[in-house]
Structure formats: C-alpha cells, structure tokens
Scaffold this motif. Structure first.
Motif, PDB file in Angstrom:
ATOM      1  N   THR A  33      61.333 -24.873   9.545  1.00 42.38           N
ATOM      2  CA  THR A  33      62.741 -24.551   9.805  1.00 42.38           C
ATOM      3  C   THR A  33      63.627 -25.328   8.840  1.00 42.38           C
ATOM      4  OG1 THR A  33      62.658 -26.233  11.562  1.00 42.38           O
ATOM      5  CG2 THR A  33      62.661 -23.911  12.243  1.00 42.38           C
ATOM      6  N   ASP A  34      64.651 -24.641   8.340  1.00 41.02           N
ATOM      7  CA  ASP A  34      65.653 -25.327   7.544  1.00 41.02           C
ATOM      8  C   ASP A  34      66.677 -25.900   8.519  1.00 41.02           C
ATOM      9  OD1 ASP A  34      67.728 -24.455   4.654  1.00 41.02           O
ATOM     10  OD2 ASP A  34      67.090 -26.354   5.516  1.00 41.02           O
ATOM     11  N   SER A  35      67.397 -26.933   8.072  1.00 39.50           N
ATOM     12  CA  SER A  35      68.241 -27.701   9.011  1.00 39.50           C
ATOM     13  C   SER A  35      69.597 -27.036   9.253  1.00 39.50           C
ATOM     14  CB  SER A  35      68.505 -29.089   8.422  1.00 39.50           C
ATOM     15  OG  SER A  35      69.076 -28.916   7.124  1.00 39.50           O
TER      16      SER A  35
ATOM     17  N   PHE B 288      69.199 -32.850   7.845  1.00 39.08           N
ATOM     18  CA  PHE B 288      70.499 -32.200   7.667  1.00 39.08           C
ATOM     19  C   PHE B 288      71.107 -32.755   6.393  1.00 39.08           C
ATOM     20  CE2 PHE B 288      73.780 -29.581   9.138  1.00 39.08           C
ATOM     21  CZ  PHE B 288      75.015 -30.222   9.067  1.00 39.08           C
ATOM     22  N   ASP B 289      71.350 -31.907   5.430  1.00 40.36           N
ATOM     23  CA  ASP B 289      71.783 -32.371   4.112  1.00 40.36           C
ATOM     24  C   ASP B 289      73.074 -31.679   3.705  1.00 40.36           C
ATOM     25  OD1 ASP B 289      70.488 -29.867   3.990  1.00 40.36           O
ATOM     26  OD2 ASP B 289      70.170 -30.097   1.841  1.00 40.36           O
ATOM     27  N   GLN B 290      73.637 -32.156   2.605  1.00 41.65           N
ATOM     28  CA  GLN B 290      74.803 -31.479   2.037  1.00 41.65           C
ATOM     29  C   GLN B 290      74.467 -31.007   0.629  1.00 41.65           C
ATOM     30  OE1 GLN B 290      78.355 -33.736   1.188  1.00 41.65           O
ATOM     31  NE2 GLN B 290      79.536 -31.889   0.805  1.00 41.65           N
TER      32      GLN B 290
ATOM     33  N   GLY C 291      66.354 -29.934  -2.894  1.00 39.66           N
ATOM     34  CA  GLY C 291      67.471 -29.044  -2.583  1.00 39.66           C
ATOM     35  C   GLY C 291      68.430 -28.967  -3.755  1.00 39.66           C
ATOM     36  N   GLY C 292      69.511 -28.223  -3.535  1.00 37.07           N
ATOM     37  CA  GLY C 292      70.574 -28.177  -4.536  1.00 37.07           C
ATOM     38  C   GLY C 292      70.206 -27.440  -5.808  1.00 37.07           C
ATOM     39  N   LEU C 293      69.103 -26.679  -5.761  1.00 33.08           N
ATOM     40  CA  LEU C 293      68.741 -25.838  -6.924  1.00 33.08           C
ATOM     41  C   LEU C 293      68.690 -24.385  -6.468  1.00 33.08           C
ATOM     42  CD1 LEU C 293      66.008 -28.032  -8.654  1.00 33.08           C
ATOM     43  CD2 LEU C 293      68.410 -27.729  -9.323  1.00 33.08           C
ATOM     44  N   SER C 294      68.538 -23.494  -7.460  1.00 26.84           N
ATOM     45  CA  SER C 294      68.626 -22.054  -7.179  1.00 26.84           C
ATOM     46  C   SER C 294      69.985 -21.743  -6.548  1.00 26.84           C
ATOM     47  CB  SER C 294      67.492 -21.635  -6.214  1.00 26.84           C
ATOM     48  OG  SER C 294      67.474 -20.236  -6.093  1.00 26.84           O
TER      49      SER C 294
HETATM   50  C1  LIG Z   1      69.167 -17.748   2.164  1.00 27.33           C
HETATM   51  N1  LIG Z   1      68.370 -18.653   3.019  1.00 27.33           N
HETATM   52  C2  LIG Z   1      67.282 -18.032   3.693  1.00 27.33           C
HETATM   53  C3  LIG Z   1      67.860 -19.693   2.161  1.00 27.33           C
HETATM   54  C4  LIG Z   1      68.964 -20.666   1.934  1.00 27.33           C
HETATM   55  S1  LIG Z   1      68.757 -22.035   2.860  1.00 27.33           S
HETATM   56  C5  LIG Z   1      67.525 -22.855   1.950  1.00 27.33           C
HETATM   57  C6  LIG Z   1      68.111 -23.618   0.791  1.00 27.33           C
HETATM   58  C7  LIG Z   1      68.171 -23.020  -0.441  1.00 27.33           C
HETATM   59  C8  LIG Z   1      68.681 -23.725  -1.544  1.00 27.33           C
HETATM   60  N2  LIG Z   1      68.731 -23.123  -2.753  1.00 27.33           N
HETATM   61  C9  LIG Z   1      69.114 -25.052  -1.425  1.00 27.33           C
HETATM   62  C10 LIG Z   1      69.084 -25.657  -0.158  1.00 27.33           C
HETATM   63  C11 LIG Z   1      69.529 -27.022   0.055  1.00 27.33           C
HETATM   64  O1  LIG Z   1      69.952 -27.732  -0.887  1.00 27.33           O
HETATM   65  N3  LIG Z   1      69.484 -27.515   1.320  1.00 27.33           N
HETATM   66  C12 LIG Z   1      69.017 -26.783   2.351  1.00 27.33           C
HETATM   67  N4  LIG Z   1      69.001 -27.362   3.596  1.00 27.33           N
HETATM   68  N5  LIG Z   1      68.557 -25.524   2.223  1.00 27.33           N
HETATM   69  C13 LIG Z   1      68.585 -24.947   0.976  1.00 27.33           C
END
Ligand SMILES: CN(C)CCSCc1cc(N)cc2c(=O)[nH]c(N)nc12
Ligand SMILES: [Zn+2]
Length: 372
Positions: A92-94, A146-148, A215-218
């Motif tokens: 799970t993403d936060s 949980f990030d920014q 994180g912070g890419l794409s």
């Molecule tokens: C569209 N979603 C299904 C995917 C987006 S959420 C996953 C996600 C994608 C990207 N590119 C960066 C980050 C990031 O920096 N932090 C977190 N928590 N999630 C991220």
C-alpha cells in the motif's frame, strides 16, 4: 521470519540484482513489476486473471481506501486480502502523493496535511500516524511512510523543506508502526538535487527500514535525470535491502532501472494505456485504433504468451475498441500487464544466468525498432 530479502545474483557489469522478497503472503521474485489496484482492484482484471498472468503482488492506496469505503469496513471484512479476495502480497502507498496531487485545497501543517476529499469535498486531516494506522488496518504486507513529494521543477529550498518534513514524518511513522507482519519502507525524496537525495537516503538508512522506496521521480523529469538520481542512490542504499522505484514505468525505464539496482516497480501505465488502446509490446508501442490494423489478423505481440495474444487478432481488438466494448479495454490491459510482468521475469532470468547485458541490449534493439 516474517519479512526477509535475499539477493540471489548480481550482474557484475551493471549491478542489476535478482532476489527473493519473503512476505507473510508469499515470496516475491525480483525484479518485479507490481500492477496498481488503487481502489482494491486492478481495473478490469479479476484476481484469478491476475494469477494467470503471474502477478506476484498488487498495489493499493491509503488515500482512496481511507475515503471510500473506509478502513473500518475493510477491517470488518478481515483486512484487504480478504476484502478483495487477493491472497498474494499487497503493497500500500501511504497517500502522501495523492493528498498533494488528487485532493482539493490542501494545507500542509507540521502535524500533517489538511485536504478536501476529491469525492465529496469533505475536509480531512492526514497525519503520518493516521497513514500508518490505516495501512496497519488494511493489513498490507508492505506499507509506505507518509511523505511529501514535490512537483518538478522546484527550487532547492522547497526541495530541502520537503526532505526535512519527509524525514520527520518517517520518524513518526516508524514510532507508531506496530505490526510485525508488515514491512514499513522509508521513501527517499530530494527532487533532482544530489546532496538532498544523499542526505535524505542517509538519514532514512540510519532509521533502519526493511526496504527503501525512491519517491519524487516519474513526475515529469527527463529519463536522464531519473537515471542520474538512480546512479547516485544505488551505491548508498543498503545492497541487502529491496529498492522500490515508485510510479515507474515505461518499459525502457524498467530495464534501465533494473540496470541501476532497482528491484520493484509500479505504474498505472499498463491499465491506463490499455483503456485507451495503447499497447506495449516487445517491438515498441502502438495504438490499436490505427486504421493499419483493420485487416491485421495477427496477435498484438508475436512474442507474448497472454490470452489476448493467443486467442485474438489485432483486427478484432481494434473493432472492440472502436465499438467501445469493455472486452477491448480488458484485453489491452491484460496484454500490457502480462508484457511488463514477463519483461521483469526475463530480466530476472538473465541476471541469474549471467547474461543481463545481452538481455538489456536485445531489449533496446527490438523495442526501439517500433516494427509492429
Ligand atoms: C497513480 N498512482 C497509482 C501512483 C502514484 S502514487 C505512487 C507514487 C508515484 C511517484 N511517482 C512518486 C511517489 C512519491 O514520491 N511518494 C509516494 N508516496 N508515492 C509516489
Ligand atoms: Zn499479449
């Protein structure tokens, strides 16, 4: 042992790794592509079909499930695996990313983020503690701090502030995290600033997480900028722990990410593109609605073993797509998912057999021809 990562082979020329991630819901063979099932379903695909295409792990999202149906309901169902009838691993993403990208007016405070639900405009306050608690309630095998994540382009001061906040929030997540059958990953931020990226990684490593997300890419940077950050982090992140590149991605980014020591990937590309008829194949990408496929009786991809490629022609799938038939979106998603899962399976086998550089060259040669 609830959670363990074993590196089984490393490519001496590139540092690409093949490994095994042991979780309470099964062993994940890496490198791995993880299909995204944001709202407790990988769009248009049933769990049985996901098993058929050998999906090892699926993603879900705290922000969405917190807003609807709510973690309380999912806990009453016995957790997310039971609720969605998916008994392999879940990550799970936060919600850090969605709160900043999806929700309405958000106000960042030290304690957390105040935001309006994108569903009904209701006001909410997400904190590192709540994001951690929700993921424990969902019962995923792998959870995110949980990030920014900052939007690009951004100045160094803004990026530095987001790194400092991300680190303070990571400490708070780790502080309250209790489930020993769930691995909590730290997320490295720092935009495209080398020193910020290194400092953030080093601080997270000092907190000793079982795995690390990049994180912070794409988020709009060039491929070269993405690869520069990966080259920077590869020697810094612990070799014996899994690395997860969030939100990536396109086939070339997956192969180049593997070459830079990444083990796990996720992206909405295969299902989102599948729904608009864009297909990813060993020979490049194309859109099925193009007229050149009107009488094309061949498969989407001759090298693919999926149901769509075995049983249907491009002409028929084009007809379904143009008629707005649901089966069109399903077959395109089915193929795109299987293609990315197979691509990572092929990379893993190549690393184990000591031929990853050849695999990488062959991939680029074929994919860039665009000979469909
Ligand atoms: C569209 N979603 C299904 C995917 C987006 S959420 C996953 C996600 C994608 C990207 N590119 C960066 C980050 C990031 O920096 N932090 C977190 N928590 N999630 C991220
Ligand atoms: Zn296929």
């Amino acid at each position: 042992m609830m959670f363990e990562f074993r590196v089984q082979a490393v490519c001496p020329e590139t540092g690409a790794r093949a490994g095994e991630l042991v979780t309470p819901h099964g062993i994940i063979e890496t490198p791995v592509f993880m299909p995204v099932g944001t709202r407790a379903t990988v769009k248009a695909m049933s769990p049985r079909e996901m098993e058929e295409i050998e999906a090892q792990i699926v993603l879900s999202n705290t922000y969405h499930l917190y807003l609807r149906p709510g973690v309380e309901l999912i806990e009453k169902a016995g957790g997310l695996h039971r609720f969605m009838n998916w008994h392999r691993p879940i990550l799970t993403d936060s919600g850090g990313f969605q709160v900043f990208s999806l929700s309405g007016i958000n106000r960042i405070k030290e304690d957390g983020v105040e935001f309006s639900s994108h569903l009904d405009g209701s006001r909410h306050f997400m904190t590192p503690e709540l994001a951690t608690r929700v993921q424990e309630g969902l019962g995923s095998d792998i959870a995110m701090c949980f990030d920014q994540c900052v939007e690009l382009p951004c100045d160094e001061e803004t990026a530095r502030k987001s790194v400092e906040r991300t680190l303070r929030w990571a400490r708070r997540c780790k502080e309250v995290h209790r489930r020993d059958d769930q691995a909590l990953f730290g997320i490295v931020q720092g935009a495209l600033f080398d020193d910020l990226r290194k400092d953030c990684a080093r601080e997270l490593i000092a907190m000793d997480f079982p795995g690390y997300s990049i994180g912070g890419l794409s988020v709009g940077e060039s491929h070269d900028e993405m690869y520069r950050i990966l080259d920077l982090l590869n020697p810094i992140l612990p070799q014996e722990k899994p690395r997860y590149l969030m939100g990536v991605g396109f086939p070339t980014n997956l192969v180049e990410g593997v070459a830079r020591g990444v083990d796990m990937f996720d992206c909405v590309l295969p299902t989102r593109n599948g729904r608009n008829g864009t297909l990813l194949t060993s020979r490049g990408k194309f859109n099925i609605k193009h007229s050149r496929f009107e009488e094309d009786w061949g498969p989407i991809d001759p090298d693919c073993d999926c149901y769509a490629c075995r049983e249907f022609s491009k002409a028929y799938i084009r007809h379904l797509y143009r008629s707005g038939e649901m089966l069109g979106a399903r077959l395109c998603s089915w193929h795109n998912l299987r293609y990315l899962i197979s691509l990572m399976k092929g990379a893993r086998e190549a690393i184990l057999e000591g031929r990853f550089p050849q695999f990488r060259d062959r991939f680029h040669e074929l994919f860039s021809t665009g000979k469909v």
